[in-house]
Enzyme design. Structure first.
Site, PDB file in Angstrom:
ATOM      1  N   GLY A 183      53.697  41.216  64.678  1.00  0.00           N
ATOM      2  CA  GLY A 183      54.652  42.197  64.857  1.00  0.00           C
ATOM      3  C   GLY A 183      54.135  43.680  64.228  1.00  0.00           C
ATOM      4  O   GLY A 183      53.473  43.610  63.410  1.00  0.00           O
TER       5      GLY A 183
ATOM      6  N   ALA B 173      53.089  48.049  55.887  1.00  0.00           N
ATOM      7  CA  ALA B 173      53.709  47.622  54.481  1.00  0.00           C
ATOM      8  C   ALA B 173      54.526  48.620  54.025  1.00  0.00           C
ATOM      9  O   ALA B 173      55.596  48.233  53.225  1.00  0.00           O
ATOM     10  CB  ALA B 173      52.461  47.418  53.634  1.00  0.00           C
TER      11      ALA B 173
ATOM     12  N   LYS C 281      44.457  43.572  68.270  1.00  0.00           N
ATOM     13  CA  LYS C 281      44.905  44.855  68.437  1.00  0.00           C
ATOM     14  C   LYS C 281      44.222  45.655  67.534  1.00  0.00           C
ATOM     15  O   LYS C 281      44.199  46.877  67.691  1.00  0.00           O
ATOM     16  CB  LYS C 281      46.644  44.851  68.231  1.00  0.00           C
ATOM     17  CG  LYS C 281      46.750  44.182  66.800  1.00  0.00           C
ATOM     18  CD  LYS C 281      47.354  45.537  65.897  1.00  0.00           C
ATOM     19  CE  LYS C 281      47.429  45.279  64.454  1.00  0.00           C
ATOM     20  NZ  LYS C 281      46.672  44.437  63.586  1.00  0.00           N
TER      21      LYS C 281
ATOM     22  N   ARG D 113      43.840  52.299  59.457  1.00  0.00           N
ATOM     23  CA  ARG D 113      42.278  52.484  59.222  1.00  0.00           C
ATOM     24  C   ARG D 113      41.511  52.221  60.500  1.00  0.00           C
ATOM     25  O   ARG D 113      40.628  52.754  60.652  1.00  0.00           O
ATOM     26  CB  ARG D 113      41.835  51.241  58.100  1.00  0.00           C
ATOM     27  CG  ARG D 113      42.521  51.553  56.716  1.00  0.00           C
ATOM     28  CD  ARG D 113      42.139  50.642  55.585  1.00  0.00           C
ATOM     29  NE  ARG D 113      43.133  49.550  55.934  1.00  0.00           N
ATOM     30  CZ  ARG D 113      43.215  48.516  54.878  1.00  0.00           C
ATOM     31  NH1 ARG D 113      42.564  48.679  53.812  1.00  0.00           N
ATOM     32  NH2 ARG D 113      44.167  47.561  54.820  1.00  0.00           N
TER      33      ARG D 113
HETATM   34  N1  LIG Z   1      49.214  46.679  55.480  1.00  0.00           N
HETATM   35  C1  LIG Z   1      49.912  46.306  56.672  1.00  0.00           C
HETATM   36  O1  LIG Z   1      50.725  47.307  57.307  1.00  0.00           O
HETATM   37  C2  LIG Z   1      49.663  45.141  56.923  1.00  0.00           C
HETATM   38  C3  LIG Z   1      50.615  44.722  58.187  1.00  0.00           C
HETATM   39  C4  LIG Z   1      50.581  43.462  58.825  1.00  0.00           C
HETATM   40  C5  LIG Z   1      49.609  42.623  58.398  1.00  0.00           C
HETATM   41  N2  LIG Z   1      48.556  43.193  57.386  1.00  0.00           N
HETATM   42  C6  LIG Z   1      47.635  42.210  57.225  1.00  0.00           C
HETATM   43  O2  LIG Z   1      47.799  41.471  55.792  1.00  0.00           O
HETATM   44  C7  LIG Z   1      46.330  41.413  55.122  1.00  0.00           C
HETATM   45  C8  LIG Z   1      46.549  42.190  54.042  1.00  0.00           C
HETATM   46  O3  LIG Z   1      46.611  43.383  54.022  1.00  0.00           O
HETATM   47  P1  LIG Z   1      46.928  44.595  53.126  1.00  0.00           P
HETATM   48  O4  LIG Z   1      47.532  45.819  53.784  1.00  0.00           O
HETATM   49  O5  LIG Z   1      47.992  44.144  52.215  1.00  0.00           O
HETATM   50  O6  LIG Z   1      45.629  44.773  52.287  1.00  0.00           O
HETATM   51  P2  LIG Z   1      45.330  45.284  50.880  1.00  0.00           P
HETATM   52  O7  LIG Z   1      43.845  45.732  51.216  1.00  0.00           O
HETATM   53  O8  LIG Z   1      46.233  46.209  50.226  1.00  0.00           O
HETATM   54  O9  LIG Z   1      45.330  44.019  50.046  1.00  0.00           O
HETATM   55  C9  LIG Z   1      44.378  42.892  50.219  1.00  0.00           C
HETATM   56  C10 LIG Z   1      44.786  41.667  49.709  1.00  0.00           C
HETATM   57  O10 LIG Z   1      43.737  40.712  49.895  1.00  0.00           O
HETATM   58  C11 LIG Z   1      42.878  40.298  48.517  1.00  0.00           C
HETATM   59  N3  LIG Z   1      41.522  40.293  49.113  1.00  0.00           N
HETATM   60  C12 LIG Z   1      40.916  41.017  49.715  1.00  0.00           C
HETATM   61  N4  LIG Z   1      39.323  40.804  49.797  1.00  0.00           N
HETATM   62  C13 LIG Z   1      39.520  39.579  49.114  1.00  0.00           C
HETATM   63  C14 LIG Z   1      38.588  38.480  48.952  1.00  0.00           C
HETATM   64  N5  LIG Z   1      37.230  38.705  49.491  1.00  0.00           N
HETATM   65  N6  LIG Z   1      38.828  37.529  48.329  1.00  0.00           N
HETATM   66  C15 LIG Z   1      40.064  37.219  47.957  1.00  0.00           C
HETATM   67  N7  LIG Z   1      41.168  37.990  48.203  1.00  0.00           N
HETATM   68  C16 LIG Z   1      40.912  39.085  48.796  1.00  0.00           C
HETATM   69  C17 LIG Z   1      43.525  41.320  47.790  1.00  0.00           C
HETATM   70  O11 LIG Z   1      43.060  41.142  46.324  1.00  0.00           O
HETATM   71  C18 LIG Z   1      44.751  41.732  47.963  1.00  0.00           C
HETATM   72  O12 LIG Z   1      45.634  40.977  47.544  1.00  0.00           O
HETATM   73  C19 LIG Z   1      45.439  41.959  56.252  1.00  0.00           C
HETATM   74  O13 LIG Z   1      44.853  40.680  56.793  1.00  0.00           O
HETATM   75  C20 LIG Z   1      46.249  42.880  56.927  1.00  0.00           C
HETATM   76  O14 LIG Z   1      45.558  42.782  58.411  1.00  0.00           O
HETATM   77  C21 LIG Z   1      48.635  44.226  56.889  1.00  0.00           C
END
Ligand SMILES: NC(=O)c1ccc[n+]([C@@H]2O[C@H](COP(=O)([O-])OP(=O)(O)OC[C@H]3O[C@@H](n4cnc5c(N)ncnc54)[C@H](O)[C@@H]3O)[C@@H](O)[C@H]2O)c1
Length: 348
Positions: free
Chosen positions: A146, A150, A201, A268
């Site tokens: 959805g 964040a 998406k 991004r």
């Molecule tokens: N930011 C958003 O609005 C949002 C919304 C919905 C879903 N998501 C999804 O949630 C997931 C996390 O996104 P985010 O925005 O929190 O990203 P972020 O870059 O802020 O955080 C990434 C997290 O993943 C961990 N991580 C990254 N590379 C890693 C690796 N190689 N090994 C182990 N841990 C690793 C980091 O330590 C951190 O905890 C993504 O798949 C993203 O698509 C993000």
């Protein structure tokens, strides 16, 4: 449900943001940072806003450093896995024994995961395989999708999510127990549909960004082209959902069209597309964003999704003109605007 303790794995933007609605809904929240998150936890401990969301962490959250994973999961009723898709396998491997004891794992990560033979799996299947290698059977994995930014979730701005479980009653129960005035999830039983819409998406948001980049370059809007691109993307999300056994309603709902809308407005993948539409080469734009540590998840997802189509339904390629155009653009097509126009305008 009497369960009231939840552990979030991953202290990045999404993991830290979810602490807000969960704390508001009355849960005791543990937030565990990976070995890449020390600086994020340090900022939170200093009482600063979380560096990725700009919003202070929910006050009652208990923080755990990377070596303290077992302690973070001890006594948890539910877990949330919120790491980037590249980290899902390693974090699942390290957390497997703790995760086996929770009732369900909610998964916010978005991506595809090839197995050792190169076959493309959805993330919940990959997690189950990884845990099985440790001799562990995971509890149900609930796909979280959805339109959720964040920083907006963390700041209590209204957000509609989806929680998809094979057992819809479980999704309903958790959605009810996570609900706050600002954060509510629609329960679904279409795990595969949600899991394929989430990375796709991101891929299609690149094309929406290209349309905005054309506008930035020429000084005139390309709203019609962006809207036609949006409609084509939703049509293709439906085909991807069906390809993995998911449903149309998922693709045209919050997890597909809804998430595409928010991702095409900001984030991004869209920014990467804007740079291409404004005249940068795909390779140069990607390198520049990598250098800024801004991961463009749609790029690897596009390559893995192409393999998914090759492996499961190569005949589908003829019905994916926009996805073919995006692939050409990522490969360096010299006129991205014309390539998208050709893909999304009606054929006469
Ligand atoms: N930011 C958003 O609005 C949002 C919304 C919905 C879903 N998501 C999804 O949630 C997931 C996390 O996104 P985010 O925005 O929190 O990203 P972020 O870059 O802020 O955080 C990434 C997290 O993943 C961990 N991580 C990254 N590379 C890693 C690796 N190689 N090994 C182990 N841990 C690793 C980091 O330590 C951190 O905890 C993504 O798949 C993203 O698509 C993000």
């Amino acid at each position: 449900m009497t369960a009231r303790a939840v552990t979030i794995l991953g202290a990045g933007a999404m993991g830290s943001a979810l602490a807000t609605p969960l704390a508001d809904a009355g849960w005791a929240v543990n937030l565990w940072g990976t070995w890449l998150d020390d600086h994020l936890l340090a900022a939170c401990r200093r009482g600063e806003p979380h560096p990725r969301t700009g919003v202070p962490l929910a006050g009652s959250t208990t923080l755990f450093d990377s070596p303290d994973l077992d302690d973070a999961l001890a006594g948890a009723d539910l877990a949330v896995l919120a790491v980037a898709s590249a980290g899902v396998a390693e974090v699942t491997r390290r957390a497997a024994r703790g995760l086996a004891k929770v009732r369900a794992v909610l998964l916010t990560s978005k991506g595809f995961a090839p197995d050792a033979d190169g076959r493309i799996r959805l993330l919940p299947d990959a997690m189950r395989d990884t845990a099985a290698e440790q001799g562990v059977t995971l509890p149900p994995v609930i796909a979280v999708g959805g339109p959720c930014k964040a920083n907006e979730v963390a700041a209590r701005r209204p957000t509609g999510a989806v929680f998809a479980a094979r057992d819809k009653a479980l999704a309903e129960e958790i959605a009810k127990n996570f609900a706050t005035p600002a954060y509510r999830a629609e329960p679904l039983d279409d795990v595969s549909g949600v899991e394929v819409c989430a990375p796709m998406k991101n891929v299609y948001a690149i094309a929406l960004g290209v349309c905005d980049g054309l506008a930035a370059r020429g000084g005139e809007p390309f709203h019609d082209l962006k809207a036609a691109t949006f409609a084509a993307a939703v049509r293709e999300l439906v085909l991807f959902a069906e390809l993995v056994g998911g449903g149309l309603r998922t693709a045209i709902g919050l997890a597909g069209a809804g998430d595409l809308e928010v991702t095409g407005n900001s984030g991004r993948n869209k920014i990467y597309g804007v740079r291409i539409g404004a005249g940068e080469s795909a390779a140069a734009a990607y390198a520049a964003m990598q250098a800024e540590e801004r991961t463009v998840e749609g790029v690897p997802a596009a390559g893995l999704a192409a393999k998914l189509v090759d492996q499961r339904a190569p005949q589908l390629w003829s019905e994916l003109p926009l996805f073919r155009a995006i692939r050409d653009i990522l490969a360096g097509h010299d006129d991205p605007g014309a390539r998208i126009t050709d893909a999304v305008l009606p054929r006469v």
